[in-house]
Design an enzyme around this catalytic site. Structure first.
Site, mmCIF file in Angstrom:
data_model
loop_
_atom_site.group_PDB
_atom_site.id
_atom_site.type_symbol
_atom_site.label_atom_id
_atom_site.label_comp_id
_atom_site.label_asym_id
_atom_site.label_seq_id
_atom_site.Cartn_x
_atom_site.Cartn_y
_atom_site.Cartn_z
ATOM 1 N N CYS A 1 24.530 16.520 21.294
ATOM 2 C CA CYS A 1 23.679 17.687 21.062
ATOM 3 C C CYS A 1 22.320 17.303 20.474
ATOM 4 C CB CYS A 1 24.368 18.638 20.098
ATOM 5 S SG CYS A 1 26.055 18.997 20.564
ATOM 6 N N ARG B 1 19.739 12.348 25.508
ATOM 7 C CA ARG B 1 20.974 12.282 24.717
ATOM 8 C C ARG B 1 22.181 12.749 25.519
ATOM 9 N NH1 ARG B 1 20.344 12.523 18.901
ATOM 10 N NH2 ARG B 1 22.235 13.751 18.824
ATOM 11 N N TRP C 1 26.464 19.379 24.042
ATOM 12 C CA TRP C 1 27.397 18.509 24.753
ATOM 13 C C TRP C 1 28.774 19.003 24.344
ATOM 14 C CZ3 TRP C 1 30.860 14.281 23.768
ATOM 15 C CH2 TRP C 1 31.074 13.439 24.869
ATOM 16 N N ASN D 1 25.182 20.371 15.256
ATOM 17 C CA ASN D 1 25.700 19.128 15.844
ATOM 18 C C ASN D 1 26.901 18.690 15.020
ATOM 19 O OD1 ASN D 1 23.573 19.115 17.552
ATOM 20 N ND2 ASN D 1 22.515 17.365 16.643
ATOM 21 N N GLY D 2 27.960 18.265 15.689
ATOM 22 C CA GLY D 2 29.135 17.805 14.953
ATOM 23 C C GLY D 2 30.352 18.643 15.306
ATOM 24 N N GLU E 1 29.158 -6.682 30.068
ATOM 25 C CA GLU E 1 27.990 -5.799 30.047
ATOM 26 C C GLU E 1 27.565 -5.430 31.476
ATOM 27 O OE1 GLU E 1 26.535 -3.925 28.223
ATOM 28 O OE2 GLU E 1 24.479 -3.688 28.899
ATOM 29 N N LYS F 1 27.468 -1.646 32.932
ATOM 30 C CA LYS F 1 26.266 -1.043 33.515
ATOM 31 C C LYS F 1 26.586 -0.436 34.872
ATOM 32 C CE LYS F 1 24.143 -0.632 30.806
ATOM 33 N NZ LYS F 1 24.370 -1.182 29.510
ATOM 34 N N GLU G 1 28.976 2.773 34.528
ATOM 35 C CA GLU G 1 28.498 3.986 33.861
ATOM 36 C C GLU G 1 27.427 4.721 34.654
ATOM 37 O OE1 GLU G 1 26.775 3.588 29.930
ATOM 38 O OE2 GLU G 1 25.825 1.705 30.431
ATOM 39 N N HIS H 1 45.825 -15.645 35.351
ATOM 40 C CA HIS H 1 46.913 -14.968 34.651
ATOM 41 C C HIS H 1 47.127 -13.545 35.157
ATOM 42 C CE1 HIS H 1 47.229 -18.359 32.000
ATOM 43 N NE2 HIS H 1 45.930 -18.304 31.781
ATOM 44 N N LYS I 1 23.660 9.752 25.160
ATOM 45 C CA LYS I 1 22.934 8.603 24.622
ATOM 46 C C LYS I 1 23.404 8.268 23.217
ATOM 47 C CE LYS I 1 19.810 5.413 24.661
ATOM 48 N NZ LYS I 1 20.193 4.205 25.435
HETATM 49 C C1 AGP Z 1 25.384 1.655 26.889
HETATM 50 O O1 AGP Z 1 24.904 1.508 28.176
HETATM 51 C C2 AGP Z 1 26.310 2.727 26.674
HETATM 52 N N1 AGP Z 1 25.838 3.955 27.157
HETATM 53 C C3 AGP Z 1 27.095 2.784 25.374
HETATM 54 O O2 AGP Z 1 28.121 1.867 25.556
HETATM 55 C C4 AGP Z 1 26.377 2.489 24.034
HETATM 56 O O3 AGP Z 1 25.986 1.148 23.989
HETATM 57 C C5 AGP Z 1 27.333 2.819 22.880
HETATM 58 O O4 AGP Z 1 27.645 4.188 22.915
HETATM 59 C C6 AGP Z 1 26.789 2.444 21.526
HETATM 60 O O5 AGP Z 1 25.651 3.171 21.194
HETATM 61 P P1 AGP Z 1 24.712 2.761 19.990
HETATM 62 O O6 AGP Z 1 24.131 1.423 20.312
HETATM 63 O O7 AGP Z 1 23.688 3.840 19.922
HETATM 64 O O8 AGP Z 1 25.578 2.690 18.766
#
Ligand code: AGP
Length: 613
Positions: A2, A27, A74, A100-101, A486, A490, A493, A509, A608
């Site tokens: 949010c 966000r 959200w 928010n929360g 990573e 990427k 997501e 394994h 975000k």
């Molecule tokens: C990254 O591409 C992601 N969207 C996600 O994993 C992100 O890195 C994670 O939520 C941590 O966020 P932060 O770095 O703001 O703590």
């Protein structure tokens, strides 16, 4: 997650709020709304969907006034819909709230309020807050006291912004715990409230950050901060130097692509002021550590989520290799609940782009409870992870808008390298020559990243050929093993393609059973100490009919002869190679998603800043 924007002043609040919410789109959200005080009564416009829908609503049914609040939601409690979107108004129509929360005791509160005859019109936990405030509105002290008393009834972490038509001269904002920030922006005869800096940065650079358990009473002319117990707090004004233009897309199609290309600059900025190349020394002043503290460290726990945790895994290799301190990397959501063995000789190092990730903050608090020293590597200036820490390293990347983190991944890789050298120096475990050499290697980084970026057309070509794949297996070893994770993150997501990552040695394994023509293998085979092992892994994948895309060091004939496609990267000192090897994987994921016409910057179901558990 949010987002919140609020305005009080002489201008029309509606466009300021809509614009501010637009800046918070990164966000992630599923509904949006605003409430404005128009001719003494509160007008609300809200709906499920993107901001365009809210703007259309406002255009069809205009609203204007000099005081207002807005929200992007959200969904947590109740589906995304107009009735669940914020702002939420009480039954008298005199109070309105954005939040928010999560109200953890909302069921109990809802039952209590329903028993008193309060009608609920949404499925949200937030609605309890507005009814509580309304119930207290007539007590002495008016709105401020009503908010204070109501917040004391809530369990959980919250950012709350409220106004009332009974007291049209103020907005009341409060922060409890770590459900995202609350920032007050200072103007001339006008003031702003927001959950995040970019929402109001075009209006002011003078900002006040609320700590947990603090409230702000914001009028046109003034801002007063107090604790939830009513104790006045001295207002500390921070000047934010971020350039609002850098939050725009510029020549790029998406923020993610822009942010991938910004890495040359962000890494140059990362080194600035910290690296003394002449003397081969690193200084991390804001870490607040001296030789005595550094020598006392017995163990470092790196704790983070998602991409930030993968940066932490690279950090483990670097700190153990260079500073010879044992490092454990723990996913923050696990660390916070598993009673880790931490004491005062332990450092808990949190890594976070937003600095507001609920799990990471809770992991820091767990470290604090156990007496550890808290450090953080953070991008968002003034965020909670920066403020909670005893010392921090600021990422220097500027705002990152794309939900998929890119430049906020490579900056902490370099920060962790510098931290390793700095600690090694303070603890006296490296001699001057080695320290000098390690520091000189940093000089190469921005240019090497620039060279890797020049290969974008080749990566795009492979993305064109592979955009219909349904699965992918990413493999790496040693310092590039986290880069496999990573790269896979990427891809999944933003393109919604199933991608798994493995330490390449684990293939035999189990996962090797998956390899066939339909399961492309993306192998990180750089000229690093694990190179020979990776070559034999590629051979095994090829022997089973797998199509291999390798990330390899320019001029490597062996890899060229083995792999079906190669993403070439320039030769890089191995300890810094992850900074370079991740570049083609960022570009690959970006181009596949972009070719598929997907919402690259705001992928489905993701936010975000993950400020709830
Ligand atoms: C990254 O591409 C992601 N969207 C996600 O994993 C992100 O890195 C994670 O939520 C941590 O966020 P932060 O770095 O703001 O703590």
């Amino acid at each position: 997650m949010c987002g919140i924007v609020g305005y009080i002043g002489e201008q029309n609040a509606t466009p300021i709020i809509l614009n501010g919410l637009k800046r918070l789109e990164y966000r992630g959200y599923d509904s949006a709304g605003l409430a404005v005080l128009e001719n003494g009564h509160i007008e609300v416009r809200r709906d499920a969907g993107k901001l365009e829908k809210l703007s259309a609503l406002v255009q069809a049914n205009p609203v204007s006034g000099k005081l207002g609040i807005g929200h992007t939601r959200w969904a947590t409690h109740g589906e995304p819909s107009a009735r669940n979107a914020h702002p939420h108004m009480g039954q008298t129509g005199e109070v309105v709230v954005v939040h928010n929360g999560i109200v953890e005791n909302y069921l109990e509160l809802r039952e209590e309020l329903t028993a008193e005859g309060v009608p609920f019109t949404s499925d949200t936990d937030t609605e309890c807050i507005v009814h509580l405030i309304e119930g207290f509105l007539s007590v002495e002290g008016g709105l401020v006291e009503a908010v204070r008393r109501s917040l004391q009834r809530l369990q959980g972490a919250h950012g709350v912004v409220v106004f009332s038509s009974r007291e049209p001269d103020k907005i009341v904002a409060a922060r409890i715990g770590n459900a995202g920030g609350v920032v007050v922006g200072l103007g001339q005869g006008e003031n702003y409230v927001a959950s995040d800096i970019p929402a109001i940065l075009e209006h002011t650079r003078q900002m006040v950050f609320l700590e947990s358990q603090q409230m702000a009473v914001v009028t046109r002319a003034d801002v007063q901060v107090m604790t939830l117990d009513g104790q006045p707090v001295e207002v500390k004004v921070n000047t934010i130097n971020w350039d609002p233009i850098s939050a725009e897309k510029g020549e790029y199609r998406h923020f993610m692509q822009k942010e991938i290309h910004e890495q040359v600059r962000s890494l140059t900025d990362t080194l600035a002021g910290r690296v003394d190349f002449d003397n081969g020394r690193i200084t991390l002043a804001q870490l607040n550590v001296d030789a005595e503290n550094a020598r006392r460290i017995k163990k470092i726990f790196i704790t983070a989520c998602g991409t930030a945790a993968y940066a932490g895994q690279v950090g483990k290799v670097l700190i153990e290799d260079i500073a010879r301190i044992p490092v454990e990397v723990d996913i923050a959501s696990e660390f916070r609940y598993r009673d880790p063995i931490v004491d005062e000789d332990t450092v808990v190092l949190a890594i976070s782009q937003s600095g507001e990730t609920a799990d990471t903050l809770a992991a820091m608090e767990e470290g604090r409870r156990k007496g550890a020293t808290l450090w953080s590597i953070v991008n968002a200036i003034g965020s909670q992870a920066m403020r909670l820490a005893d010392g921090y390293i600021s990422m220097q990347t500027g705002p990152e808008i794309g939900v998929a983190s890119t430049k906020a991944f490579t900056a902490p890789l370099v920060d962790l390298y510098m931290l390793a050298v700095y600690l090694a120096d303070l603890r006296g475990v490296i001699d001057e020559n080695r320290r000098y050499e390690l520091v000189q290697d940093l000089r190469l980084v921005p240019a090497l990243v620039g060279k890797a970026l020049e290969k974008e057309p080749e990566v795009l070509q492979v993305a064109r050929e592979m955009k219909y794949i349904r699965n992918a297996l990413y493999l790496g070893r040693g310092i590039n093993m986290p880069i496999a994770y990573e790269g896979a993150l990427k891809l999944k997501e933003i393109s919604y393609i199933h991608a798994e990552a493995y330490p390449a040695g684990e293939m035999k394994h189990g996962p090797i059973a998956l390899v066939d023509r339909d399961m492309p293998v993306i192998a990180l085979a750089l000229k690093d100490p694990w190179y020979e092992k990776m070559i034999s892994q590629i051979e095994q994948a090829k022997a089973r009919g797998g199509a291999v895309v390798a990330v390899a060091t320019e001029g490597d004939e062996r890899v060229a002869g083995l792999a079906d496609e190669v993403f070439w990267v320039p030769e890089t000192p191995w300890r810094l190679s992850p900074v370079v090897s991740v570049i083609p994987l960022q570009l690959f994921a970006y181009h596949i998603a972009s070719l598929k016409g997907l919402d690259v910057d705001q992928p489905r179901n993701l936010a975000k800043s993950v400020t709830v558990e």
